[in-house]
Design a protein around this motif. Structure first.
Motif, PDB file in Angstrom:
ATOM      1  N   ILE A  86      18.927  -9.349  54.841  1.00 41.21           N
ATOM      2  CA  ILE A  86      18.390  -8.728  53.940  1.00 41.21           C
ATOM      3  C   ILE A  86      18.909  -8.858  52.644  1.00 41.21           C
ATOM      4  N   GLY A  87      20.346  -8.973  52.417  1.00 38.13           N
ATOM      5  CA  GLY A  87      20.916  -9.133  51.126  1.00 38.13           C
ATOM      6  C   GLY A  87      20.731 -10.685  50.500  1.00 38.13           C
ATOM      7  N   HIS A  88      20.556 -11.513  51.782  1.00 35.56           N
ATOM      8  CA  HIS A  88      20.115 -12.962  51.467  1.00 35.56           C
ATOM      9  C   HIS A  88      18.996 -13.113  50.590  1.00 35.56           C
ATOM     10  N   GLU A  89      17.845 -12.521  51.394  1.00 40.55           N
ATOM     11  CA  GLU A  89      16.690 -12.643  50.989  1.00 40.55           C
ATOM     12  C   GLU A  89      15.990 -11.824  49.935  1.00 40.55           C
ATOM     13  N   LYS A  90      16.506 -10.501  49.897  1.00 45.43           N
ATOM     14  CA  LYS A  90      16.250  -9.586  48.879  1.00 45.43           C
ATOM     15  C   LYS A  90      14.707  -9.764  48.171  1.00 45.43           C
ATOM     16  N   PRO A  91      13.705  -9.440  49.119  1.00 43.15           N
ATOM     17  CA  PRO A  91      12.320  -9.356  48.471  1.00 43.15           C
ATOM     18  C   PRO A  91      12.435  -7.988  47.767  1.00 43.15           C
ATOM     19  N   ASP A  92      11.316  -8.284  46.652  1.00 46.23           N
ATOM     20  CA  ASP A  92      11.123  -7.014  45.788  1.00 46.23           C
ATOM     21  C   ASP A  92      10.336  -6.152  46.197  1.00 46.23           C
ATOM     22  N   ASN A  93       9.946  -6.073  47.536  1.00 48.97           N
ATOM     23  CA  ASN A  93       8.910  -5.222  48.064  1.00 48.97           C
ATOM     24  C   ASN A  93       9.397  -4.475  49.290  1.00 48.97           C
ATOM     25  N   GLU A 149      10.374   0.888  42.024  1.00 48.74           N
ATOM     26  CA  GLU A 149      11.229  -0.275  41.513  1.00 48.74           C
ATOM     27  C   GLU A 149      10.768  -1.587  42.387  1.00 48.74           C
ATOM     28  N   ASN A 150      11.079  -2.668  41.839  1.00 51.05           N
ATOM     29  CA  ASN A 150      10.626  -3.852  42.349  1.00 51.05           C
ATOM     30  C   ASN A 150      11.801  -4.610  42.943  1.00 51.05           C
ATOM     31  N   LYS A 151      12.440  -4.004  44.019  1.00 52.53           N
ATOM     32  CA  LYS A 151      13.763  -4.776  44.396  1.00 52.53           C
ATOM     33  C   LYS A 151      13.905  -4.235  45.849  1.00 52.53           C
ATOM     34  N   THR A 152      14.692  -4.996  46.806  1.00 55.58           N
ATOM     35  CA  THR A 152      15.093  -4.714  48.172  1.00 55.58           C
ATOM     36  C   THR A 152      15.980  -3.353  47.860  1.00 55.58           C
TER      37      THR A 152
END
Length: 186
Positions: A86-93, A149-152
């Motif tokens: 998850i920390g590597h990919e960090k989708p904004d949703n 917010e638009n982040k993980t």
């Protein structure tokens, strides 16, 4: 200060949810979510312990809709590698809501190891914006902020071990899947 129960955390979350997609951890959390607010946008995992956060991440990477995974501390401990991914990919949703009751709730509240393992710090070490909350006010603030917010985001909500007495989910697994897939496409 009243200690939160998982059912309280789910009720509070569902006050703010509109069209977000929710992936819910196995067993009691699914039954509690279904009892609080059943809807097509809820995917009730009826198996696959330890994979809720991974399924939520995969979904978030494949849609523009906001995705919320409701996971438990026991399941996250079972698949700690998911936090790194998850920390590597960090989708904004993507929001990962970890209900940390220091127990394997669905199997009888046997203790987990979060009495000395800090899931919030682990998520932060994986490069994720993470916050730990322990009361209703903090939880409400974290949910409202994360939805806007638009982040993980990872929210670790501390809770007491408690299983609400709820009925089993009466929706057939194929119906759960089909209606959820339609909700994802809409």
């Amino acid at each position: 200060m009243q200690k939160l129960r998982r059912i309280d955390i789910i009720r509070i979350l569902m006050e703010y949810v509109k069209d977000e997609l929710i992936i819910c951890n196995i067993g009691c959390p699914c039954k509690e979510l279904c009892c609080v607010k059943d809807r097509a946008e809820n995917f009730y995992m009826l198996g696959s312990m330890g994979l809720c956060s991974s399924i939520g991440l995969g979904l978030a990477l494949s849609t523009d809709k906001k995705v919320i995974s409701i996971d438990g501390d026991g399941s996250v401990l079972m698949n700690l590698g998911s936090l790194s991914t998850i920390g590597h990919e960090k989708p904004d949703n993507f929001i990962l809501l970890i209900v940390d009751n220091s127990a394997y709730g669905s199997t009888g509240n046997q203790p987990t190891h979060t009495n000395n393992t800090n899931l919030c710090k682990i998520a932060q070490a994986c490069g994720i914006d993470a916050v730990e909350v322990s009361d209703e006010k903090e939880l409400r603030e974290a949910i409202k902020k994360s939805l806007n917010e638009n982040k993980t985001k990872v929210i670790v909500a501390k809770a007491i071990p408690y299983n609400e007495k709820t009925e089993n989910i009466k929706i057939h697994p194929i119906v759960i899947k089909d209606r959820f897939m339609k909700a994802v496409k809409n």
